[in-house]
Design an enzyme around this catalytic site. Sequence first.
Site, PDB file in Angstrom:
ATOM      1  N   LYS A 112       0.864  -1.184   0.000  1.00  0.00           N
ATOM      2  CA  LYS A 112       0.000   0.000   0.000  1.00  0.00           C
ATOM      3  C   LYS A 112       0.901   1.236   0.000  1.00  0.00           C
ATOM      4  O   LYS A 112       1.222   1.802   1.042  1.00  0.00           O
ATOM      5  CB  LYS A 112      -0.912  -0.052   1.239  1.00  0.00           C
TER       6      LYS A 112
HETATM    7  N1  PMP Z   1      -7.712  -1.522  -3.282  1.00  0.00           N
HETATM    8  C1  PMP Z   1      -7.199  -0.289  -3.114  1.00  0.00           C
HETATM    9  C2  PMP Z   1      -6.478   0.352  -4.248  1.00  0.00           C
HETATM   10  C3  PMP Z   1      -7.344   0.377  -1.879  1.00  0.00           C
HETATM   11  O1  PMP Z   1      -6.831   1.599  -1.711  1.00  0.00           O
HETATM   12  C4  PMP Z   1      -8.040  -0.251  -0.844  1.00  0.00           C
HETATM   13  C5  PMP Z   1      -8.234   0.448   0.473  1.00  0.00           C
HETATM   14  N2  PMP Z   1      -7.174   0.211   1.350  1.00  0.00           N
HETATM   15  C6  PMP Z   1      -8.555  -1.549  -1.060  1.00  0.00           C
HETATM   16  C7  PMP Z   1      -8.373  -2.151  -2.293  1.00  0.00           C
HETATM   17  C8  PMP Z   1      -9.281  -2.291   0.025  1.00  0.00           C
HETATM   18  O2  PMP Z   1      -8.381  -2.669   1.029  1.00  0.00           O
HETATM   19  P1  PMP Z   1      -8.861  -2.882   2.534  1.00  0.00           P
HETATM   20  O3  PMP Z   1     -10.069  -3.742   2.486  1.00  0.00           O
HETATM   21  O4  PMP Z   1      -7.717  -3.530   3.192  1.00  0.00           O
HETATM   22  O5  PMP Z   1      -9.181  -1.515   3.074  1.00  0.00           O
END
Ligand code: PMP
Length: 297
Positions: free
Chosen positions: A155
């Site tokens: 991320k």
């Molecule tokens: N894809 C992207 C590009 C994101 O930014 C997020 C948000 N963090 C997600 C998927 C979903 O991830 P999560 O369920 O861990 O928040």
Amino acid sequence: MTNYYNDDTIIFLDGRFVKAGEAKTDLYGQTLHYGYGVFEGIRAYDTVNGTKIFRPHDHYERLKRSCSLMGIPFHFGVEELVQITYQVVEKNKFRNAYVRPLVYCSPNMALTSPNEVSLMIAAWECEQHPDIHPERVCISSFQRPNPKAVTMEAKVCGLYVNSILATQEAKKRGFDDGLLLDMHGFVAEGPGANFFYEKDGVIYTPPAGSILPGITRDTVISICRELEIPVEETLFRPEDLYEADSAFFSSTMLEIVGIESIEGQPFRKKWKGSLSAHIQETYRCIVLDKSYSYVIV
Ligand code: PMP
């Protein structure tokens, strides 16, 4: 929302709890200039058992993994990070909150490895569940980046330029959100959320590779397994969605958001009564520590 803090807001910064308004940072860091930093998005909920952070260990495992994939030195332990996060939420007397940890790099205008990194953990209050109507979604002209350019599993701050461009384009075209494809034309994810669709009693979602494998996505897959809803991680193209029954986005912040239509094409089922809506309800129970029904009616 633009008021993320006020005069009383406390954040954690480099080992200390400080007022958000008095915190300082250096303007010569690689994160600000090059997007070379990593972050997380975590939710705290006012549950029947008091304020609880949802899956905090998994979020901090991912933060540490993002650092290691990016070559960013980061030495905090997961349990320590979870405890600090609870303190940030408690010190601000938040009940339902969004927590934003950010690992950013020390001054260095070269493209070399950072010497030191900073950790900020901020939080702000939010609704218990976001009140979002099923969205009208378009297919973005922006692709998710080639996974050989940046590991998509991490991320990373800089990757969100792609997400901002896709969101801006969707809004400009009069849609609520965009759905991005990967470099081969397969459906990948939303700008900040994973994507699922329902067809003939089966739930489909793209596999890891060109997506951020979300923690909400993982919870959705577990819900499906518990509810005995078949779930398949598989590649598919936008055309495959035209015969779908329902679809949704999943993310920590948005939880489960229904999708009303894609490029104006509605789904076969109404949101209410779809398997997707049932998964949404179940997710809301789980984050609040409430029991939920295993029976699909
Ligand atoms: N894809 C992207 C590009 C994101 O930014 C997020 C948000 N963090 C997600 C998927 C979903 O991830 P999560 O369920 O861990 O928040």
